[in-house]
Design a protein around this motif. Structure first.
Motif, PDB file in Angstrom:
ATOM      1  N   ARG A   1     -33.127  49.631 -62.517  1.00 41.74           N
ATOM      2  CA  ARG A   1     -34.508  50.067 -62.744  1.00 41.74           C
ATOM      3  C   ARG A   1     -35.474  48.887 -62.641  1.00 41.74           C
ATOM      4  O   ARG A   1     -35.120  47.750 -62.936  1.00 41.74           O
ATOM      5  CB  ARG A   1     -34.668  50.710 -64.118  1.00 41.74           C
ATOM      6  CG  ARG A   1     -33.866  51.983 -64.325  1.00 41.74           C
ATOM      7  CD  ARG A   1     -34.094  52.523 -65.722  1.00 41.74           C
ATOM      8  NE  ARG A   1     -33.365  53.762 -65.970  1.00 41.74           N
ATOM      9  CZ  ARG A   1     -33.389  54.422 -67.121  1.00 41.74           C
ATOM     10  NH1 ARG A   1     -34.115  53.966 -68.130  1.00 41.74           N
ATOM     11  NH2 ARG A   1     -32.699  55.531 -67.266  1.00 41.74           N
ATOM     12  N   ASN A   2     -36.692  49.217 -62.250  1.00 46.58           N
ATOM     13  CA  ASN A   2     -37.824  48.272 -62.280  1.00 46.58           C
ATOM     14  C   ASN A   2     -37.613  47.046 -61.400  1.00 46.58           C
ATOM     15  O   ASN A   2     -38.258  46.016 -61.609  1.00 46.58           O
ATOM     16  CB  ASN A   2     -38.119  47.816 -63.716  1.00 46.58           C
ATOM     17  CG  ASN A   2     -38.427  48.961 -64.635  1.00 46.58           C
ATOM     18  OD1 ASN A   2     -38.991  49.967 -64.209  1.00 46.58           O
ATOM     19  ND2 ASN A   2     -38.056  48.844 -65.895  1.00 46.58           N
ATOM     20  N   LEU A   3     -36.729  47.133 -60.408  1.00 48.77           N
ATOM     21  CA  LEU A   3     -36.535  45.987 -59.509  1.00 48.77           C
ATOM     22  C   LEU A   3     -37.814  45.687 -58.738  1.00 48.77           C
ATOM     23  O   LEU A   3     -38.065  44.539 -58.353  1.00 48.77           O
ATOM     24  CB  LEU A   3     -35.378  46.275 -58.544  1.00 48.77           C
ATOM     25  CG  LEU A   3     -35.037  45.166 -57.533  1.00 48.77           C
ATOM     26  CD1 LEU A   3     -34.722  43.853 -58.244  1.00 48.77           C
ATOM     27  CD2 LEU A   3     -33.870  45.583 -56.650  1.00 48.77           C
ATOM     28  N   ASP A   4     -38.645  46.705 -58.512  1.00 46.97           N
ATOM     29  CA  ASP A   4     -39.896  46.490 -57.785  1.00 46.97           C
ATOM     30  C   ASP A   4     -40.802  45.501 -58.504  1.00 46.97           C
ATOM     31  O   ASP A   4     -41.543  44.751 -57.870  1.00 46.97           O
ATOM     32  CB  ASP A   4     -40.622  47.820 -57.557  1.00 46.97           C
ATOM     33  CG  ASP A   4     -40.781  48.622 -58.831  1.00 46.97           C
ATOM     34  OD1 ASP A   4     -39.813  48.718 -59.600  1.00 46.97           O
ATOM     35  OD2 ASP A   4     -41.881  49.142 -59.082  1.00 46.97           O
TER      36      ASP A   4
ATOM     37  N   ASP B   1     -47.303  49.571 -54.351  1.00 45.50           N
ATOM     38  CA  ASP B   1     -46.685  50.354 -53.281  1.00 45.50           C
ATOM     39  C   ASP B   1     -45.859  49.456 -52.363  1.00 45.50           C
ATOM     40  O   ASP B   1     -44.833  49.869 -51.828  1.00 45.50           O
ATOM     41  CB  ASP B   1     -47.761  51.076 -52.468  1.00 45.50           C
ATOM     42  CG  ASP B   1     -48.422  52.196 -53.253  1.00 45.50           C
ATOM     43  OD1 ASP B   1     -47.788  52.696 -54.196  1.00 45.50           O
ATOM     44  OD2 ASP B   1     -49.566  52.553 -52.937  1.00 45.50           O
ATOM     45  N   PHE B   2     -46.332  48.220 -52.188  1.00 48.76           N
ATOM     46  CA  PHE B   2     -45.593  47.277 -51.335  1.00 48.76           C
ATOM     47  C   PHE B   2     -44.207  46.979 -51.907  1.00 48.76           C
ATOM     48  O   PHE B   2     -43.197  47.086 -51.207  1.00 48.76           O
ATOM     49  CB  PHE B   2     -46.392  45.978 -51.188  1.00 48.76           C
ATOM     50  CG  PHE B   2     -45.569  44.833 -50.654  1.00 48.76           C
ATOM     51  CD1 PHE B   2     -45.238  44.767 -49.311  1.00 48.76           C
ATOM     52  CD2 PHE B   2     -45.113  43.831 -51.500  1.00 48.76           C
ATOM     53  CE1 PHE B   2     -44.466  43.719 -48.815  1.00 48.76           C
ATOM     54  CE2 PHE B   2     -44.353  42.788 -51.024  1.00 48.76           C
ATOM     55  CZ  PHE B   2     -44.021  42.731 -49.675  1.00 48.76           C
ATOM     56  N   SER B   3     -44.145  46.595 -53.168  1.00 47.26           N
ATOM     57  CA  SER B   3     -42.851  46.230 -53.748  1.00 47.26           C
ATOM     58  C   SER B   3     -41.924  47.439 -53.841  1.00 47.26           C
ATOM     59  O   SER B   3     -40.710  47.324 -53.658  1.00 47.26           O
ATOM     60  CB  SER B   3     -43.050  45.595 -55.124  1.00 47.26           C
ATOM     61  OG  SER B   3     -43.747  46.457 -56.002  1.00 47.26           O
ATOM     62  N   LYS B   4     -42.489  48.613 -54.120  1.00 54.37           N
ATOM     63  CA  LYS B   4     -41.646  49.814 -54.159  1.00 54.37           C
ATOM     64  C   LYS B   4     -41.072  50.127 -52.782  1.00 54.37           C
ATOM     65  O   LYS B   4     -39.904  50.515 -52.654  1.00 54.37           O
ATOM     66  CB  LYS B   4     -42.476  50.997 -54.672  1.00 54.37           C
ATOM     67  CG  LYS B   4     -42.850  50.895 -56.141  1.00 54.37           C
ATOM     68  CD  LYS B   4     -43.759  52.040 -56.559  1.00 54.37           C
ATOM     69  CE  LYS B   4     -44.163  51.897 -58.025  1.00 54.37           C
ATOM     70  NZ  LYS B   4     -45.114  52.956 -58.454  1.00 54.37           N
ATOM     71  N   MET B   5     -41.905  49.963 -51.752  1.00 50.63           N
ATOM     72  CA  MET B   5     -41.443  50.219 -50.396  1.00 50.63           C
ATOM     73  C   MET B   5     -40.344  49.229 -49.997  1.00 50.63           C
ATOM     74  O   MET B   5     -39.323  49.622 -49.406  1.00 50.63           O
ATOM     75  CB  MET B   5     -42.619  50.101 -49.426  1.00 50.63           C
ATOM     76  CG  MET B   5     -42.242  50.220 -47.960  1.00 50.63           C
ATOM     77  SD  MET B   5     -43.667  49.970 -46.869  1.00 50.63           S
ATOM     78  CE  MET B   5     -44.052  48.254 -47.214  1.00 50.63           C
TER      79      MET B   5
ATOM     80  N   VAL C   1     -38.281  47.519 -51.993  1.00 45.93           N
ATOM     81  CA  VAL C   1     -37.048  47.795 -52.744  1.00 45.93           C
ATOM     82  C   VAL C   1     -36.324  48.998 -52.145  1.00 45.93           C
ATOM     83  O   VAL C   1     -35.088  48.995 -52.018  1.00 45.93           O
ATOM     84  CB  VAL C   1     -37.371  48.045 -54.233  1.00 45.93           C
ATOM     85  CG1 VAL C   1     -36.160  48.626 -54.957  1.00 45.93           C
ATOM     86  CG2 VAL C   1     -37.811  46.753 -54.900  1.00 45.93           C
ATOM     87  N   LYS C   2     -37.061  49.994 -51.773  1.00 44.19           N
ATOM     88  CA  LYS C   2     -36.453  51.187 -51.176  1.00 44.19           C
ATOM     89  C   LYS C   2     -35.697  50.826 -49.898  1.00 44.19           C
ATOM     90  O   LYS C   2     -34.596  51.349 -49.639  1.00 44.19           O
ATOM     91  CB  LYS C   2     -37.551  52.205 -50.875  1.00 44.19           C
ATOM     92  CG  LYS C   2     -37.050  53.498 -50.269  1.00 44.19           C
ATOM     93  CD  LYS C   2     -38.213  54.445 -50.008  1.00 44.19           C
ATOM     94  CE  LYS C   2     -37.739  55.711 -49.297  1.00 44.19           C
ATOM     95  NZ  LYS C   2     -38.866  56.630 -49.013  1.00 44.19           N
ATOM     96  N   LYS C   3     -36.251  49.914 -49.107  1.00 45.80           N
ATOM     97  CA  LYS C   3     -35.600  49.524 -47.861  1.00 45.80           C
ATOM     98  C   LYS C   3     -34.369  48.670 -48.096  1.00 45.80           C
ATOM     99  O   LYS C   3     -33.310  48.898 -47.500  1.00 45.80           O
ATOM    100  CB  LYS C   3     -36.605  48.767 -46.966  1.00 45.80           C
ATOM    101  CG  LYS C   3     -37.662  49.659 -46.358  1.00 45.80           C
ATOM    102  CD  LYS C   3     -38.427  48.934 -45.260  1.00 45.80           C
ATOM    103  CE  LYS C   3     -39.369  49.890 -44.540  1.00 45.80           C
ATOM    104  NZ  LYS C   3     -40.021  49.248 -43.379  1.00 45.80           N
ATOM    105  N   ILE C   4     -34.491  47.662 -48.976  1.00 43.61           N
ATOM    106  CA  ILE C   4     -33.355  46.737 -49.139  1.00 43.61           C
ATOM    107  C   ILE C   4     -32.186  47.385 -49.876  1.00 43.61           C
ATOM    108  O   ILE C   4     -31.052  46.932 -49.749  1.00 43.61           O
ATOM    109  CB  ILE C   4     -33.794  45.449 -49.858  1.00 43.61           C
ATOM    110  CG1 ILE C   4     -34.310  45.735 -51.272  1.00 43.61           C
ATOM    111  CG2 ILE C   4     -34.862  44.723 -49.048  1.00 43.61           C
ATOM    112  CD1 ILE C   4     -34.693  44.474 -52.044  1.00 43.61           C
ATOM    113  N   ARG C   5     -32.442  48.430 -50.652  1.00 45.98           N
ATOM    114  CA  ARG C   5     -31.327  49.107 -51.323  1.00 45.98           C
ATOM    115  C   ARG C   5     -30.444  49.859 -50.331  1.00 45.98           C
ATOM    116  O   ARG C   5     -29.285  50.168 -50.631  1.00 45.98           O
ATOM    117  CB  ARG C   5     -31.854  50.059 -52.392  1.00 45.98           C
ATOM    118  CG  ARG C   5     -32.348  49.366 -53.667  1.00 45.98           C
ATOM    119  CD  ARG C   5     -32.308  50.306 -54.837  1.00 45.98           C
ATOM    120  NE  ARG C   5     -32.895  49.767 -56.056  1.00 45.98           N
ATOM    121  CZ  ARG C   5     -32.241  49.009 -56.928  1.00 45.98           C
ATOM    122  NH1 ARG C   5     -30.988  48.656 -56.689  1.00 45.98           N
ATOM    123  NH2 ARG C   5     -32.838  48.582 -58.026  1.00 45.98           N
TER     124      ARG C   5
END
Length: 823
Positions: free
Chosen positions: A463-466, A556-560, A562-566
């Motif tokens: 959680r909260n990695l973003d 939104d940048f950090s969430k995007m 994190v979504k990609k690198i996961r």
């Protein structure tokens, strides 16, 4: 979950209700703690719905027509700013007209009892709200509107502009009947756009999921919403997308005349894109909107330090205090239990079933509500408040606050004392910009993995990695701690340091282990004992033992990212993606800063970036450029950017030896502003406490300037405070002469401003010294009168007031003579 609602007029709670099981004393303590934490008149909270976290409760607050609305919620509650508070205010002002509010004298609150049932129904309806989001939802923007049937496009354009609407809101600005608007909104919903939340029989339509409204929102009363449909069409057609409140501003921010102490803009387009805001409000597509709306909200842990406890002195007379409980407000008397605490059952959370207990009975008779004069809440919130008596040795406004001596805080203060002098070229010195200089401007290479593990963060933090990615990419301070460093903390800490360096190819990261407090000017990442954690409440914190990320910001940048690198499984592909994002961010930041330094409008460039990379990356690049431009911009610009209103108040305080406190949530930014302010004191080095947590023992008059955390304004009575969040100065006197001088300064080029202001301040200091010397040598009123006439002729009459303030501490007899001559 909504825990409680308070409505306050003239420092008096007039209505409210609680929805959790707490005692009267606990509720009163919460109210007094929060209320005492505010500073400034109630009107200051009318523009933006704000929130603050105190002891795991989020307090949302907003004022309208001198009425303060406070809503306490769990940390994961959503929809408060966009739905609940606007509806609460709307119902309150529909129930009570302005005459009723104006006639209220702070005593008889029985007239407000009829609002209790409406408040109860509103909270109940909000808790049972129905959210509709079938299937994957598409993002609606000005371009997507063209894909809709022509008969829906007008309503869709208004929706793009407003972001969150009801049919009535669109009807007000478009003239289309509300019933027809609702039909068209639901047709747009059937095309795969929008999210719908229904409360009772009222529907709210939003472009984004309602869980994304946690940031503070500006709110404009409905009776002030007046822009016409052509203005909306024109704004949207130009690609402009702003929150709903901006629709109703009669004059937009870029059209308003800037304050005299604000740096000049580079034209309208530039002002819109850069100087006014570093994060343009543009809707971002959300591919996971549907899945997010179905997830159970997570309780976000807050790293905010709780405010000091409010305890009454044992020998002081206890003031009457009021209590909001159930549907009644009752006084609390020492040594007794209030009636409602004994008899009033607690309303459980509304979960779709009928409550097992009835609501407390209404207490309508005035005799059951014995409010007396002087029973008002003591705070700094209203200019009409009655001041509590101040005990000897306690600053006015802080009586009743007990702060324990903190030995560790005192030791930290000793480490953070400095004498500050600005270099001759007027730029921030290197020690103040270590973080900014750590961002690499040359070509960024993909780092070699070697022994570092690029997937370590993915494995450790579910959680909260973003928030951690946001801190690493944009430069926020990171703190690691462990309860058992001797067992496992050190080993994992070193691995995290290696991974952090691997994931920041665009930065020269400084990581340290320390048993002492480390200021952000000296490091980017620190590993400290848990005992020091409370002094880092503003940082992004990592609990190594529990594998938790606490506090910090997200975007939104950090969430995007994190979504990609996961999704990536191969190390090389992982690092290629990280490096690609780092390169894009740095290029954006450098290009934007180049355009600013050349006084060119970046508007067309930003439009191209938005089309190529999207809004999320554009906003991140703008945020990074705001930091890195501090390497190039002159110190007057940096000060004026963050103190946009009342800079003359701060400069006057520095020249008259009045203490100044710079308040902010980032110690490094506070330090940079403190350092930049030294440009206005070329005649002396500033004695600075660049950051303090020693609130019990700080001596205001031992320093010229002090840095402190957001929310501590109340503890610095007697000082001029510059709040970096509100971008203005408080508690000082204005200077017409300095006001005019600063206006002249902004007309100069960036490299000319430091020398100009330095020379002008030196002239003022020289005139002050000559005046004092002439008085000491001659003690002649006629001579002083002649000298004053020369000063007025050369500088204007406004300089006399400033000189009097500067002379007063050194030669009070001279001040008396000048005043006698003036009279």
């Amino acid at each position: 979950m909504i825990q409680f609602v308070w409505i306050i007029i003239q420092d008096t709670p007039v209505a409210g209700m609680r929805f959790i099981k707490i005692s009267n004393d606990e509720e009163r303590e919460r109210l007094e703690k929060f209320y005492g934490w505010l500073s400034g008149p109630v009107s200051e909270f009318s523009g933006t719905i704000q929130n603050i976290i105190i002891e795991n409760t989020k307090y949302w607050y907003h004022s309208q027509n001198e009425v303060l609305f406070i809503v306490g919620t769990n940390l994961d509650e959503t929809g408060i700013a966009s739905i609940f508070i606007p509806e609460l205010e709307n119902q309150f002002f529909q129930t009570f007209d302005q005459n009723t509010l104006k006639q209220f004298n702070g005593e008889d609150i029985s007239v407000f009892r009829k609002f209790d049932s409406k408040l109860h129904d509103l909270v109940k309806a909000f808790d049972r709200r129905k959210v509709e989001a079938k299937g994957k939802r598409k993002n609606l923007d000005a371009f997507e509107v063209l894909n809709l049937p022509s008969e829906l496009q007008m309503v869709a354009l208004v929706l793009v502009k407003l972001q969150v609407v009801t049919p009535e809101m669109i009807s007000q600005v478009s003239g289309i009947p509300a019933a027809k608007v609702e039909r068209q909104l639901r047709e747009i919903y059937q095309h795969g756009y929008l999210y719908i939340t229904t409360i009772s029989d009222k529907s709210y339509f939003s472009i984004k999921p309602f869980g994304m409204d946690e940031t503070a929102t500006k709110f404009v009363p409905r009776d002030q919403r007046a822009r016409k449909m052509p203005d909306i069409m024109k704004a949207v057609s130009q690609g402009e997308t702003v929150p709903s409140e901006d629709l109703y501003d009669h004059v937009s921010s870029e059209q308003q005349e800037p304050a005299s102490t604000t740096p000049p803009t580079m034209g309208k387009q530039a002002a819109e894109s850069t100087e006014g805001s570093t994060t343009p409000s543009i809707p971002v597509p959300s591919n996971e909107a549907q899945s997010q709306s179905k997830k159970k909200p997570e309780i976000v842990e807050s790293a905010m330090m709780a405010p000091p406890s409010w305890k009454k002195k044992k020998d002081s007379q206890k003031q009457p205090s009021r209590q909001i409980t159930g549907q009644s407000l009752e006084p609390l008397t020492e040594g007794s239990l209030s009636v409602s605490e004994k008899s009033a059952p607690i309303e459980p959370r509304f979960d779709g079933e009928q409550p097992t207990q009835e609501l407390p009975p209404k207490l309508i008779a005035e005799k059951n509500l014995p409010y007396q004069k002087g029973a008002k809440l003591e705070s700094t919130i209203s200019d009409k408040r009655q001041k509590a008596p101040v005990e000897p040795g306690i600053e006015e406004g802080t009586a009743g606050i007990k702060l324990k001596d903190d030995v560790v805080a005192q030791e930290i203060d000793l480490l953070l004392k400095e004498k500050i002098i600005i270099p001759s070229q007027g730029l921030l010195p290197n020690k103040a910009t270590r973080r900014e200089r750590g961002f690499i401007t040359k070509r960024i290479k993909t780092p070699k993995i070697k022994k570092s593990d690029p997937f370590l963060l993915n494995r450790l933090f579910s959680r909260n990695l973003d928030r951690l990615i946001e801190a690493l990419f944009l430069g926020d301070f990171i703190v690691l701690f462990s309860n058992h460093p001797e067992k496992k903390g050190d080993t994992l800490c070193e691995s995290l340091f290696d991974t952090f360096n691997l994931l920041t190819p665009h930065r020269e990261l400084v990581c340290e282990k320390s048993d002492l407090f480390v200021h952000p000017k000296d490091a980017d990442v620190v590993y400290v004992p848990k005992s020091l954690l409370k002094y880092y409440s503003w940082a992004t914190i990592i609990d190594i033992d529990e594998r938790k990320i606490i506090g910090g910001d997200s975007s939104d940048f950090s969430k995007m990212l994190v979504k990609k690198i996961r999704r990536i499984k191969k190390p090389k592909e992982f690092m290629k993606e990280i490096t690609s994002f780092a390169r894009i961010l740095m290029k954006l930041s450098n290009d934007i800063n180049t355009l600013k330094m050349e006084s060119r409008s970046p508007g067309s460039y930003l439009d191209e970036v938005k089309k190529t990379h999207g809004t999320a990356i554009l906003n991140a690049g703008l945020a990074l450029s705001e930091r890195t431009i501090r390497l190039q911009k002159d110190t007057p610009y940096i000060v004026g950017y963050y103190i946009r209103k009342g800079l003359d108040i701060v400069v006057r305080a520095l020249l008259t030896n009045q203490p100044v406190v710079v308040i902010g949530d980032d110690p490094l930014k506070v330090y940079q502003i403190i350092t930049a302010l030294a440009v206005f004191t070329p005649h002396k080095a500033l004695d600075a406490q660049i950051w303090t947590t020693n609130f019990a023992g700080i001596d205001l008059h031992a320093y010229d300037i002090i840095g402190a955390q957001e929310g501590t304004d109340k503890l610095f009575k007697g000082a001029v405070t510059a709040n970096l969040r509100s971008m203005q100065a408080f508690a000082g006197s204005r200077s017409k002469y300095l006001h005019s001088l600063l206006r002249k300064m902004w007309k100069h080029r960036s490299h000319e401003r430091p020398r100009f202001i330095r020379d002008q301040i030196k002239k003022i200091i020289t005139e002050k010294k000559r005046l004092i010397q002439e008085w000491k040598e001659q003690q002649d009123k006629k001579s002083i009168q002649g000298r004053l006439e020369q000063l007025v002729e050369h500088y204007g009459e406004d300089i006399l007031e400033l000189l009097l303030d500067m002379v007063e501490s050194e030669e009070p007899s001279l001040v008396k003579t000048i005043k006698d001559l003036a009279s």
